[in-house]
Design a protein around this motif. Structure first.
Motif, PDB file in Angstrom:
ATOM      1  N   GLY A   6     -75.040 -36.861 -29.623  1.00 59.23           N
ATOM      2  CA  GLY A   6     -75.634 -36.256 -30.813  1.00 59.23           C
ATOM      3  C   GLY A   6     -74.978 -36.762 -32.088  1.00 59.23           C
ATOM      4  N   GLN A  57     -76.156 -40.323 -32.667  1.00 55.42           N
ATOM      5  CA  GLN A  57     -77.533 -40.298 -33.159  1.00 55.42           C
ATOM      6  C   GLN A  57     -77.575 -39.907 -34.631  1.00 55.42           C
ATOM      7  OE1 GLN A  57     -80.148 -37.372 -31.454  1.00 55.42           O
ATOM      8  NE2 GLN A  57     -81.950 -38.523 -32.054  1.00 55.42           N
ATOM      9  N   THR A  99     -85.660 -41.164 -30.648  1.00 58.71           N
ATOM     10  CA  THR A  99     -86.117 -39.874 -30.141  1.00 58.71           C
ATOM     11  C   THR A  99     -86.468 -39.952 -28.664  1.00 58.71           C
ATOM     12  OG1 THR A  99     -86.984 -39.392 -32.341  1.00 58.71           O
ATOM     13  CG2 THR A  99     -87.711 -37.958 -30.545  1.00 58.71           C
ATOM     14  N   TYR A 123     -83.320 -39.876 -26.833  1.00 56.19           N
ATOM     15  CA  TYR A 123     -82.788 -38.504 -26.837  1.00 56.19           C
ATOM     16  C   TYR A 123     -83.383 -37.718 -25.669  1.00 56.19           C
ATOM     17  CZ  TYR A 123     -81.192 -34.039 -28.783  1.00 56.19           C
ATOM     18  OH  TYR A 123     -80.577 -32.831 -28.986  1.00 56.19           O
ATOM     19  N   ASN A 171     -89.411 -31.801 -31.219  1.00 61.65           N
ATOM     20  CA  ASN A 171     -88.977 -33.170 -30.935  1.00 61.65           C
ATOM     21  C   ASN A 171     -90.153 -34.096 -30.654  1.00 61.65           C
ATOM     22  OD1 ASN A 171     -86.083 -33.024 -31.206  1.00 61.65           O
ATOM     23  ND2 ASN A 171     -86.151 -31.644 -29.468  1.00 61.65           N
TER      24      ASN A 171
END
Length: 188
Positions: free
Chosen positions: A82, A85, A123, A126, A158
């Motif tokens: 995280g 990112q 994304t 992720y 998301n």
């Protein structure tokens, strides 16, 4: 003699290339602007943790993130992925701002396309990291039986970061294709 690297509408065949192909569409400018603000806000929340997290003195600036952190622990506690990112978000914001300042130029279209591809894949990665970990950071909401909360809080927002960037990639990709075809048809 100086030559410009960016094509101009006057040097292209008018039947194959419109001036609008050489600039960012208005809806993409709006998306990139909103994206830059959200990515900066989001990165600040993550990178300022634990000050910004639940119980921290700055948590009041991010009430939505604090709530989201109850569903996705990557946001509620320190997580190396995280954090990485979030640093990537800030790099993307720099390129978004550059693209916005060049929105009426061909270079803005190209940089806008590249940075949006990065947003899209970041994304997707992720989601893949979370799926590959067996939902390590989000499973607790499913374990407490909150399937609707999981879908509405952890998944749906998301998906927004996949759908909108994909739409931008398609639109700008088509522009790049049209300009490439037009440039290929111009005699040397």
């Amino acid at each position: 003699m100086t030559q410009t690297a960016e094509p101009s509408a006057a040097s292209e065949p008018s039947s194959t290339l419109a001036a609008r192909d050489l600039r960012l569409p208005t809806w993409v400018i709006v998306w990139l602007t909103v994206s830059a603000v959200i990515q900066t806000y989001d990165a600040c929340y993550v990178l300022l943790g634990p000050l910004s997290h639940s119980g921290g003195p700055l948590a009041g600036f991010w009430p939505g993130h604090v709530f989201y952190g109850t569903f996705d622990h990557r946001y509620g506690q320190f997580d190396a992925f995280g954090s990485a990112q979030s640093w990537a978000n800030l790099v993307e914001v720099v390129f978004i701002v550059w693209a916005l300042f060049h929105a009426r130029r061909w270079s803005g279209v190209v940089v806008g396309l590249l940075v949006t591809v990065a947003t899209f894949w970041k994304t997707v990665i992720y989601f893949l990291v979370e799926a590959s970990s067996g939902l390590e950071m989000t499973r607790q909401s499913l374990e407490r039986g909150d399937i609707v909360g999981f879908l509405m809080v952890a998944v749906l927002p998301n998906l927004f970061w996949i759908v909108f960037p994909l739409a931008v990639v398609i639109a700008l990709g088509r522009q790049v294709y049209r300009v490439g075809r037009a440039a290929a048809s111009v005699p040397a």
